[in-house]
Every structure is written in C-alpha cells, then in structure tokens.
Design a protein around this motif. Structure first.
Motif, PDB file in Angstrom:
ATOM      1  N   ASN A   1       0.848  -1.184   0.000  1.00 31.38           N
ATOM      2  CA  ASN A   1       0.000   0.000   0.000  1.00 31.38           C
ATOM      3  C   ASN A   1       0.888   1.240   0.000  1.00 31.38           C
ATOM      4  O   ASN A   1       1.189   1.777  -1.050  1.00 31.38           O
ATOM      5  CB  ASN A   1      -0.948  -0.053   1.200  1.00 31.38           C
ATOM      6  CG  ASN A   1      -2.015   1.013   1.155  1.00 31.38           C
ATOM      7  OD1 ASN A   1      -2.266   1.615   0.127  1.00 31.38           O
ATOM      8  ND2 ASN A   1      -2.645   1.247   2.280  1.00 31.38           N
ATOM      9  N   THR A   2       1.376   1.658   1.161  1.00 35.61           N
ATOM     10  CA  THR A   2       2.228   2.845   1.234  1.00 35.61           C
ATOM     11  C   THR A   2       3.714   2.500   1.283  1.00 35.61           C
ATOM     12  O   THR A   2       4.553   3.352   1.045  1.00 35.61           O
ATOM     13  CB  THR A   2       1.901   3.682   2.487  1.00 35.61           C
ATOM     14  OG1 THR A   2       2.204   2.902   3.647  1.00 35.61           O
ATOM     15  CG2 THR A   2       0.450   4.115   2.498  1.00 35.61           C
ATOM     16  N   GLY A   3       4.031   1.256   1.643  1.00 34.15           N
ATOM     17  CA  GLY A   3       5.425   0.828   1.783  1.00 34.15           C
ATOM     18  C   GLY A   3       5.924   0.839   3.210  1.00 34.15           C
ATOM     19  O   GLY A   3       7.008   0.339   3.492  1.00 34.15           O
ATOM     20  N   LYS A   4       5.150   1.382   4.142  1.00 31.30           N
ATOM     21  CA  LYS A   4       5.602   1.503   5.531  1.00 31.30           C
ATOM     22  C   LYS A   4       5.886   0.151   6.168  1.00 31.30           C
ATOM     23  O   LYS A   4       6.928  -0.042   6.802  1.00 31.30           O
ATOM     24  CB  LYS A   4       4.556   2.267   6.347  1.00 31.30           C
ATOM     25  CG  LYS A   4       4.988   2.549   7.768  1.00 31.30           C
ATOM     26  CD  LYS A   4       3.975   3.419   8.490  1.00 31.30           C
ATOM     27  CE  LYS A   4       4.471   3.780   9.873  1.00 31.30           C
ATOM     28  NZ  LYS A   4       3.519   4.668  10.568  1.00 31.30           N
ATOM     29  N   THR A   5       4.984  -0.811   6.022  1.00 35.28           N
ATOM     30  CA  THR A   5       5.198  -2.131   6.622  1.00 35.28           C
ATOM     31  C   THR A   5       6.457  -2.776   6.055  1.00 35.28           C
ATOM     32  O   THR A   5       7.259  -3.345   6.804  1.00 35.28           O
ATOM     33  CB  THR A   5       3.971  -3.034   6.368  1.00 35.28           C
ATOM     34  OG1 THR A   5       2.827  -2.425   6.966  1.00 35.28           O
ATOM     35  CG2 THR A   5       4.174  -4.420   6.965  1.00 35.28           C
TER      36      THR A   5
ATOM     37  N   LYS B   1       2.624   5.013  -2.891  1.00 37.71           N
ATOM     38  CA  LYS B   1       3.948   5.016  -2.313  1.00 37.71           C
ATOM     39  C   LYS B   1       4.215   6.256  -1.464  1.00 37.71           C
ATOM     40  O   LYS B   1       4.259   7.361  -1.966  1.00 37.71           O
ATOM     41  CB  LYS B   1       4.966   4.914  -3.444  1.00 37.71           C
ATOM     42  CG  LYS B   1       6.240   4.254  -3.051  1.00 37.71           C
ATOM     43  CD  LYS B   1       6.982   3.786  -4.256  1.00 37.71           C
ATOM     44  CE  LYS B   1       8.084   4.759  -4.568  1.00 37.71           C
ATOM     45  NZ  LYS B   1       9.035   4.288  -5.514  1.00 37.71           N
ATOM     46  N   LEU B   2       4.381   6.037  -0.159  1.00 37.73           N
ATOM     47  CA  LEU B   2       4.799   7.096   0.747  1.00 37.73           C
ATOM     48  C   LEU B   2       6.199   6.816   1.281  1.00 37.73           C
ATOM     49  O   LEU B   2       6.844   7.698   1.838  1.00 37.73           O
ATOM     50  CB  LEU B   2       3.818   7.211   1.929  1.00 37.73           C
ATOM     51  CG  LEU B   2       2.365   7.537   1.564  1.00 37.73           C
ATOM     52  CD1 LEU B   2       1.495   7.562   2.812  1.00 37.73           C
ATOM     53  CD2 LEU B   2       2.270   8.853   0.813  1.00 37.73           C
ATOM     54  N   PHE B   3       6.655   5.578   1.137  1.00 39.62           N
ATOM     55  CA  PHE B   3       7.979   5.161   1.584  1.00 39.62           C
ATOM     56  C   PHE B   3       8.731   4.614   0.371  1.00 39.62           C
ATOM     57  O   PHE B   3       8.108   4.097  -0.556  1.00 39.62           O
ATOM     58  CB  PHE B   3       7.872   4.090   2.685  1.00 39.62           C
ATOM     59  CG  PHE B   3       7.349   4.638   3.981  1.00 39.62           C
ATOM     60  CD1 PHE B   3       8.216   4.956   5.005  1.00 39.62           C
ATOM     61  CD2 PHE B   3       5.986   4.866   4.160  1.00 39.62           C
ATOM     62  CE1 PHE B   3       7.735   5.480   6.198  1.00 39.62           C
ATOM     63  CE2 PHE B   3       5.503   5.394   5.345  1.00 39.62           C
ATOM     64  CZ  PHE B   3       6.382   5.695   6.368  1.00 39.62           C
TER      65      PHE B   3
END
Length: 167
Positions: A101-105, A132-134
């Motif tokens: 999803n965002t890349g955080k995990t 992508k946030l990360f």
C-alpha cells in the motif's frame, strides 16, 4: 461506508500469478544456490510459502522460508523479529507481503536484515496499490491495481479457495 466486495482475483488467477512470479524469481536468481523467502506475518507469510512451493517445483534452488513477525497495525512499535535464527550472510532474500500500500510495513520488515551482510534483498507482493509514501518498490508483482486510499484490499490465502477482494 460502502460494504460491497468486488472479486479482483480468483483462486486460479492467484495460482497463475504465483507461478509467474516464481519463474521471474528463478530467472533473476538462477546463478544462486539458495533463496530465502521472508514473509510478513499473516498473508505475506502464506504467500511466501506458496512462492517457495512454486519455486521448488521449477528449480533446483534450495528454498528457505522465514516469517517476519511484526504488528502490522502499528509497525513502528515493538520488535520486528524473524521466526528462525539462520545465517543470512551472502544470501539472496525476497521479502514477501500480500499487498503493498504505502510501503511503511515493508520498510519496517527490512530491519532484521540490516545487520547481516546479505547479498541482495528483493520485494515480492501479490497486489501493488501504488500509494507510495515510503521508498519501497516491488521487484515482483502479481497485480498492479489503481485504488483510492479509502478502498481496501483483502487477500485470503488461508482457505482452500484463495481470493483477492476490493471493498
């Protein structure tokens, strides 16, 4: 809130994507003697097991499967652990999750590998939502899916009839 679920991938389609991803992993790592699949707790670990099984069917590579244990609901709290202590020096590791999803995990899932002299780390996901946030991009993707942040993807690999739903 909209409660409707839309089937995105059925069991046959998921199996095809896993087989294709296994071939891609083998093509990029054919010169290796072994591959370590590290699946994130839950469906990521289930997907890692499935990819490992598919890779064993098509290649002579030694396949090792680990679970990355973390709290997906609050990844920046608590420890990130591996299910087994193994020597990772000079190994190729494929970190696996069901949905990117965002890349955080996935960023937090890399923590246990940063202390080892790993040869390379790749990322495999069944569904890439591209929010992508990360700075994480998958090397292997089953499906690219444009979604809004309010939509949710549910992957079920635990039952006999694997499915991916959007709701």
């Amino acid at each position: 809130m909209n409660k409707t679920k839309t089937l995105v991938l059925n069991h046959r389609q998921i199996s095809q994507k896993i087989t294709r991803m296994a071939y891609e992993i083998y093509e990029r790592n054919a010169s290796e003697s072994s591959i370590v699949f590290a699946g994130i707790t839950g469906m990521g670990h289930q997907l890692a097991e499935s990819l490992a099984g598919a890779l064993k069917e098509i290649s002579p590579l030694e396949v090792i499967v680990l679970e990355i244990i973390l709290d997906k609901s609050d990844v920046n709290r608590g420890d990130v652990l591996l299910s087994e202590k193994i020597v990772l020096s000079n190994k190729c590791v494929v970190v696996v999750d069901d949905v990117l999803n965002t890349g955080k995990t996935l960023v937090y899932a890399l923590l246990p590998f940063l202390q080892s002299s790993i040869k390379k780390i790749e990322v495999a996901v069944l569904v890439n939502r591209s929010h992508k946030l990360f700075p994480v991009s998958p090397d292997y993707t089953g499906l690219e899916l444009a979604t809004t942040l309010s939509e949710h993807i549910t992957v079920d690999l635990s039952s006999e009839n694997h499915t991916v739903h959007l709701h």
